[in-house]
Design a protein around this motif. Structure first.
Motif, PDB file in Angstrom:
ATOM      1  N   GLU A  44      -2.407  24.116  -9.485  1.00 58.36           N
ATOM      2  CA  GLU A  44      -1.975  24.772  -7.678  1.00 58.36           C
ATOM      3  C   GLU A  44      -2.948  23.770  -6.858  1.00 58.36           C
ATOM      4  OE1 GLU A  44      -1.526  27.242  -3.955  1.00 58.36           O
ATOM      5  OE2 GLU A  44      -3.131  26.861  -4.605  1.00 58.36           O
ATOM      6  N   GLU A  45      -3.914  23.495  -6.233  1.00 60.40           N
ATOM      7  CA  GLU A  45      -4.145  22.880  -5.633  1.00 60.40           C
ATOM      8  C   GLU A  45      -3.939  21.187  -5.633  1.00 60.40           C
ATOM      9  OE1 GLU A  45      -8.908  23.565  -5.659  1.00 60.40           O
ATOM     10  OE2 GLU A  45      -8.430  25.654  -4.370  1.00 60.40           O
ATOM     11  N   TYR A  47      -1.842  19.952  -7.294  1.00 55.11           N
ATOM     12  CA  TYR A  47       0.289  19.814  -7.226  1.00 55.11           C
ATOM     13  C   TYR A  47       0.822  20.704  -5.867  1.00 55.11           C
ATOM     14  CZ  TYR A  47      -0.733  17.775 -11.809  1.00 55.11           C
ATOM     15  OH  TYR A  47      -0.181  17.062 -13.130  1.00 55.11           O
ATOM     16  N   ARG A  48       0.161  20.695  -5.317  1.00 62.48           N
ATOM     17  CA  ARG A  48       0.347  21.508  -3.892  1.00 62.48           C
ATOM     18  C   ARG A  48       1.370  20.201  -2.953  1.00 62.48           C
ATOM     19  NH1 ARG A  48      -3.972  24.865  -0.675  1.00 62.48           N
ATOM     20  NH2 ARG A  48      -3.764  26.231  -2.729  1.00 62.48           N
ATOM     21  N   LYS A  49       2.195  20.756  -1.944  1.00 62.86           N
ATOM     22  CA  LYS A  49       2.404  20.000  -0.999  1.00 62.86           C
ATOM     23  C   LYS A  49       1.442  19.758   0.014  1.00 62.86           C
ATOM     24  CE  LYS A  49       7.553  20.643  -1.920  1.00 62.86           C
ATOM     25  NZ  LYS A  49       8.773  21.505  -1.251  1.00 62.86           N
ATOM     26  N   PRO A  50       1.169  18.222   0.889  1.00 64.33           N
ATOM     27  CA  PRO A  50       0.303  17.870   1.751  1.00 64.33           C
ATOM     28  C   PRO A  50       0.378  19.212   2.718  1.00 64.33           C
ATOM     29  CG  PRO A  50       1.971  16.041   0.807  1.00 64.33           C
ATOM     30  CD  PRO A  50       2.633  17.463  -0.160  1.00 64.33           C
ATOM     31  N   GLY A  51       1.560  19.444   2.574  1.00 60.88           N
ATOM     32  CA  GLY A  51       2.072  19.862   4.810  1.00 60.88           C
ATOM     33  C   GLY A  51       1.655  22.022   4.497  1.00 60.88           C
ATOM     34  N   ASP A  52       0.927  22.095   3.540  1.00 58.35           N
ATOM     35  CA  ASP A  52       0.966  23.392   2.456  1.00 58.35           C
ATOM     36  C   ASP A  52      -0.252  23.741   3.237  1.00 58.35           C
ATOM     37  OD1 ASP A  52       3.668  23.984   2.614  1.00 58.35           O
ATOM     38  OD2 ASP A  52       3.264  24.053   0.367  1.00 58.35           O
ATOM     39  N   ARG A  53      -1.629  23.072   3.154  1.00 48.57           N
ATOM     40  CA  ARG A  53      -2.850  23.134   3.372  1.00 48.57           C
ATOM     41  C   ARG A  53      -3.455  24.116   4.541  1.00 48.57           C
ATOM     42  NH1 ARG A  53      -4.640  20.930  -0.940  1.00 48.57           N
ATOM     43  NH2 ARG A  53      -4.605  18.772  -1.292  1.00 48.57           N
TER      44      ARG A  53
END
Length: 54
Positions: A44-45, A47-53
């Motif tokens: 999950e970490e 392949y997470r989208k960059p803006g979702d941090r």
């Protein structure tokens, strides 16, 4: 007689489970679940989208 009849399946299942756990190589389910959760968090970490941090 009602308590014995209603708890017979529970008691027999417990006895069979103890016998199987002592005489066969049963995998540790808790370790399996912990490893699966760790791998899921890692994926999950990764392949997470960059803006979702957060």
């Amino acid at each position: 007689m009602g308590i014995i009849r209603s708890s017979f399946s529970f008691i027999s299942g417990t006895v069979c489970g103890i016998y199987i756990a002592q005489n066969y190589n049963v995998p540790n389910i808790q370790k399996f679940i912990e490893n699966a959760l760790f791998k899921a968090k890692d994926v999950e970490e990764k392949y997470r989208k960059p803006g979702d941090r957060v």
